[in-house]
Design an enzyme around this catalytic site. Structure first.
Site, mmCIF file in Angstrom:
data_model
loop_
_atom_site.group_PDB
_atom_site.id
_atom_site.type_symbol
_atom_site.label_atom_id
_atom_site.label_comp_id
_atom_site.label_asym_id
_atom_site.label_seq_id
_atom_site.Cartn_x
_atom_site.Cartn_y
_atom_site.Cartn_z
ATOM 1 N N ALA A 133 -29.360 42.392 11.463
ATOM 2 C CA ALA A 133 -28.283 41.836 12.287
ATOM 3 C C ALA A 133 -27.058 42.722 12.112
ATOM 4 C CB ALA A 133 -27.952 40.402 11.870
ATOM 5 N N SER A 136 -19.400 42.976 14.389
ATOM 6 C CA SER A 136 -18.239 43.852 14.521
ATOM 7 C C SER A 136 -17.710 44.349 13.192
ATOM 8 C CB SER A 136 -17.122 43.119 15.266
ATOM 9 O OG SER A 136 -16.772 41.930 14.590
ATOM 10 N N ILE A 137 -17.902 43.565 12.136
ATOM 11 C CA ILE A 137 -17.338 43.929 10.840
ATOM 12 C C ILE A 137 -18.398 44.412 9.862
ATOM 13 C CG2 ILE A 137 -16.252 42.905 8.780
ATOM 14 C CD1 ILE A 137 -14.415 41.365 10.592
ATOM 15 N N ALA A 138 -19.593 43.858 9.931
ATOM 16 C CA ALA A 138 -20.621 44.198 8.941
ATOM 17 C C ALA A 138 -22.007 44.055 9.544
ATOM 18 C CB ALA A 138 -20.477 43.282 7.722
ATOM 19 N N VAL A 140 -26.353 43.187 8.214
ATOM 20 C CA VAL A 140 -27.132 42.550 7.148
ATOM 21 C C VAL A 140 -28.487 43.235 7.009
ATOM 22 C CG1 VAL A 140 -28.169 40.388 6.350
ATOM 23 C CG2 VAL A 140 -25.973 40.355 7.544
ATOM 24 N N ASP A 290 -17.795 27.490 11.245
ATOM 25 C CA ASP A 290 -18.531 28.272 12.250
ATOM 26 C C ASP A 290 -19.994 27.829 12.247
ATOM 27 O OD1 ASP A 290 -18.662 30.171 14.250
ATOM 28 O OD2 ASP A 290 -18.979 31.856 12.897
#
Length: 509
Positions: A133, A136-138, A140, A290
Site C-alpha cells: 500500500a 501520500s506520506i508513507a 507499507v 479515521d
C-alpha cells in the site's frame, strides 16, 4: 517564506482550480459575494492553461486537489473533518479523497530502515515484501522479524517527504494571508488558523514516533474490549521514519461477500463497530478518527482489527460528560434537560432563553425519532444540533466537529454491514453505562478524592500558609489585606477541609 515559490504555487493552484471547475464550488462554500466570484473567474481565466486537468471522472474539487499533489490531497482530507469551515456538501465531497500514489522502490525503503534503525533491513527482517500500500506520506511493507519469526507491517516514510510538504505548507500560509487581505469576508473562516491546524496534524504524521505512541495508547485503552484488537507496537523496530506493528490478518471490513463466505455475522459486526467507537470516545476520551473500511479487517476469530493511527481524536473528561448527557437527553427525548446541559456547560450564552432553546432542540429530535429504524442517524442528529446551537450563539468546538465527522463515517460502515441497524438501540446501553459510572454519586466521590489528592501535594506547606493567610485576613487595615499569593492558600486549606468532610459524608450515605 514568501518567495517566488509561494507566488508561483499560488498561481498554479488558482489555475488548476479554474481549469477543473473547482473555483465555483470553493467560492460557494466560502459564501463569497457575487462580485468576488465574478472577479475570481475573470482573474483565473488567463492562467487556466497553466493548471492541471486531473482525472475528469472525479468531482471538480477532488480532481483539482489530486492533480496538485500529495500535500493538497492531505489538506483536503483534513478539511473533510471541518464542515464548520467548508460546509457540509464540500466536506462530503472531500471525504472520499484517496491518497493512493505510485510506490517508491523497495531499495529506498530498506535504506530508510537501515538509516533509522541502525542495522541493515535484511538483518532485521528475514522477509521484506514489495509495497502492499502506498499513500501520500508513507508506504507499507509486509515483513517478518528475523529474531522471532513474527509477521509484521512496516510503514516507511517517502523520501524527502518532509521537505516537499514543508514547501507546500509555506505556500498555504502565504495563500491564507493573501486571501484574508484581499477577501475580508473570508476572515470569519479563519484561513490562517485552518492552515495552522493542518500544519500541526501533518507535522504529527511526518513523525512516525507520534503515530507509534498513538497506537500504543489506543491498544492499552482497548486491550480488555471483547471482539476488538489493535496490532502490537514493535518499539525496537520503530522510529521517526519507520513504524512496525504486528500484522493484521483478516478479511477487509468492506468486502461483504468475503465476510459472508468466511461465516462472519455482519449484523453483530455492524453493532460492534458503532458501540466500540462510542465507548472509546466516552470512556477513554481517545478515539480512532479515521474508522473507514480501509482501516479495518475482521480476524478469523471474528474480532475487528483496526490500524492506521495517523488521525486520532481526543476529548477531555468534562466535555465527555456534557456530550454523554446531551446524547442521553436525546435518547430519553428530554429536550429541556438537553437545553439545560448546554447552558450549564457555558456552550450557549446565558442571555439566551433556555425554553426557546429546548423548543428548538425538540424540532431537531422529534423528526429523527419518527423515522424508520434504518433511517435514524446520530450523525444527522449531531449535524442538526450544531446548526441549532450556532443560531443560539454557541462557538465552534473543534473536538466535537471531529467526533461528528467520525460518527458519519462509522455509521456508514455499520449500515454497509447491516442496513437495518437501529443506531439508538446500539448507542443506548453504551451511553447509560457511561452515565452510571461518571455522572452520579460514585462520580462525585471520585471527583472529591481527586481534589483531595491534588490538595495533598501541598500538605507540608498548607498549615503554615493557611495560618499566615488567616492572621493577615483578621487585620482590618486595608494595607494588610491577604496578598494575592496567600489568598489561594486560604481557600485551599478551607477547600481541603470541605472536600474531606464531603467525602466522609458521601461515604457514610
Amino acid at each position: 517564506m514568501r518567495g517566488p515559490h509561494n507566488i508561483w504555487r499560488l498561481v498554479q493552484t488558482l489555475a488548476t482550480f479554474e481549469r477543473t471547475g473547482a473555483n465555483r464550488f470553493v467560492l460557494e462554500a466560502m459564501e463569497a459575494p457575487a462580485s468576488v466570484r465574478v472577479a475570481a473567474r475573470i482573474l483565473g481565466w488567463p492562467f487556466k492553461w497553466l493548471g492541471e486537468k486531473g482525472d475528469e471522472s472525479r468531482p471538480p474539487v477532488t480532481r483539482a486537489l489530486t492533480a496538485l499533489g500529495p500535500a493538497y490531497i492531505k489538506f483536503g482530507q483534513i478539511l473533510s473533518t471541518r464542515p464548520d469551515v467548508v460546509g457540509a456538501d464540500l466536506a462530503e465531497q472531500l471525504r472520499v479523497l484517496q491518497d493512493k500514489l505510485p510506490p517508491f522502490p523497495i531499495e529506498v525503503a530498506k535504506a530508510t530502515v537501515a538509516e533509522e534503525l541502525g542495522q541493515p533491513a535484511d538483518a532485521l527482517f528475514s522477509e521484506f515484501s514489495e509495497p502492499i500500500a502506498a499513500a501520500s506520506i508513507a508506504q507499507v511493507h509486509k515483513a517478518r522479524i528475523a529474531a522471532t519469526g513474527e509477521q509484521v507491517a512496516v510503514k516507511v516514510l517517502r523520501p524527502n517527504v518532509e521537505r516537499k510538504f514543508r514547501k507546500d505548507i509555506d505556500a498555504f500560509y502565504f495563500a491564507a494571508s493573501t486571501i484574508e487581505i484581499l477577501a475580508p469576508f473570508s476572515r470569519r473562516l479563519r484561513p490562517t488558523d485552518v492552515i495552522a491546524h493542518f500544519d500541526s496534524v501533518v507535522t504529527g504524521e511526518l513523525d512516525l514516533r507520534i503515530e507509534t505512541s498513538a497506537a500504543a495508547e489506543y491498544a492499552a485503552n482497548t486491550e480488555a474490549d471483547p471482539g476488538f484488537q489493535v496490532p502490537r507496537v514493535v518499539w525496537p523496530l520503530s522510529g521517526k521514519r519507520v513504524l512496525t506493528l504486528g500484522w493484521a490478518e483478516g478479511v477487509a471490513l468492506g468486502d461483504n461477500a468475503a465476510l459472508d463466505a468466511a461465516g462472519h455475522d455482519r449484523r453483530a459486526l455492524g453493532e460492534r463497530v458503532l458501540s466500540m467507537f462510542l465507548r472509546h470516545a466516552l470512556r477513554d476520551g481517545y478515539f480512532h478518527a479515521d474508522m473507514h473500511q480501509g482501516n479495518m479487517k475482521v480476524a478469523p476469530n471474528g474480532d475487528i482489527l483496526v490500524f492506521d493511527f495517523g488521525i486520532m481524536g481526543r476529548i477531555d473528561e468534562y466535555t465527555r460528560r456534557v456530550y454523554a448527557e446531551i446524547l442521553y437527553g436525546f435518547i430519553r427525548r428530554d429536550y429541556q434537560r438537553v437545553a439545560e446541559v448546554h447552558f450549564e456547560a457555558g456552550y450557549v450564552p446565558a442571555d439566551r432563553d433556555v425554553d426557546e432553546f429546548a423548543q428548538a432542540l425538540r424540532s431537531v429530535g422529534e423528526p429523527i425519532f419518527g423515522m424508520d429504524a434504518s433511517h435514524i442517524s446520530m450523525a444527522r442528529l449531531l449535524a442538526y444540533l450544531f446548526e441549532v446551537t450556532e443560531r443560539f450563539g454557541m462557538a465552534t468546538r473543534t473536538e466535537l466537529i471531529l467526533l461528528q465527522r467520525t460518527m458519519v463515517v462509522v455509521e456508514g460502515v455499520s449500515r454497509s454491514l447491516n442496513p437495518s441497524i437501529n443506531i439508538w438501540e446500539v448507542a443506548k446501553p453504551v451511553v447509560e453505562e457511561y452515565i452510571k459510572e461518571n455522572i452520579g454519586p460514585k462520580a462525585v466521590v471520585r471527583d472529591l478524592l481527586r481534589t483531595v489528592q491534588v490538595l495533598s501535594r501541598f500538605g507540608p506547606r498548607l498549615p503554615d500558609m493557611a495560618e499566615a493567610a488567616l492572621i493577615r485576613s483578621s487585620n482590618p487595615a486595608p494595607e494588610s489585606d491577604p496578598p494575592s499569593a496567600l489568598k489561594p492558600a486560604l481557600w485551599m486549606g478551607l477547600g481541603a477541609g470541605a472536600a474531606s468532610a464531603a467525602i466522609g459524608l458521601a461515604l457514610l450515605i
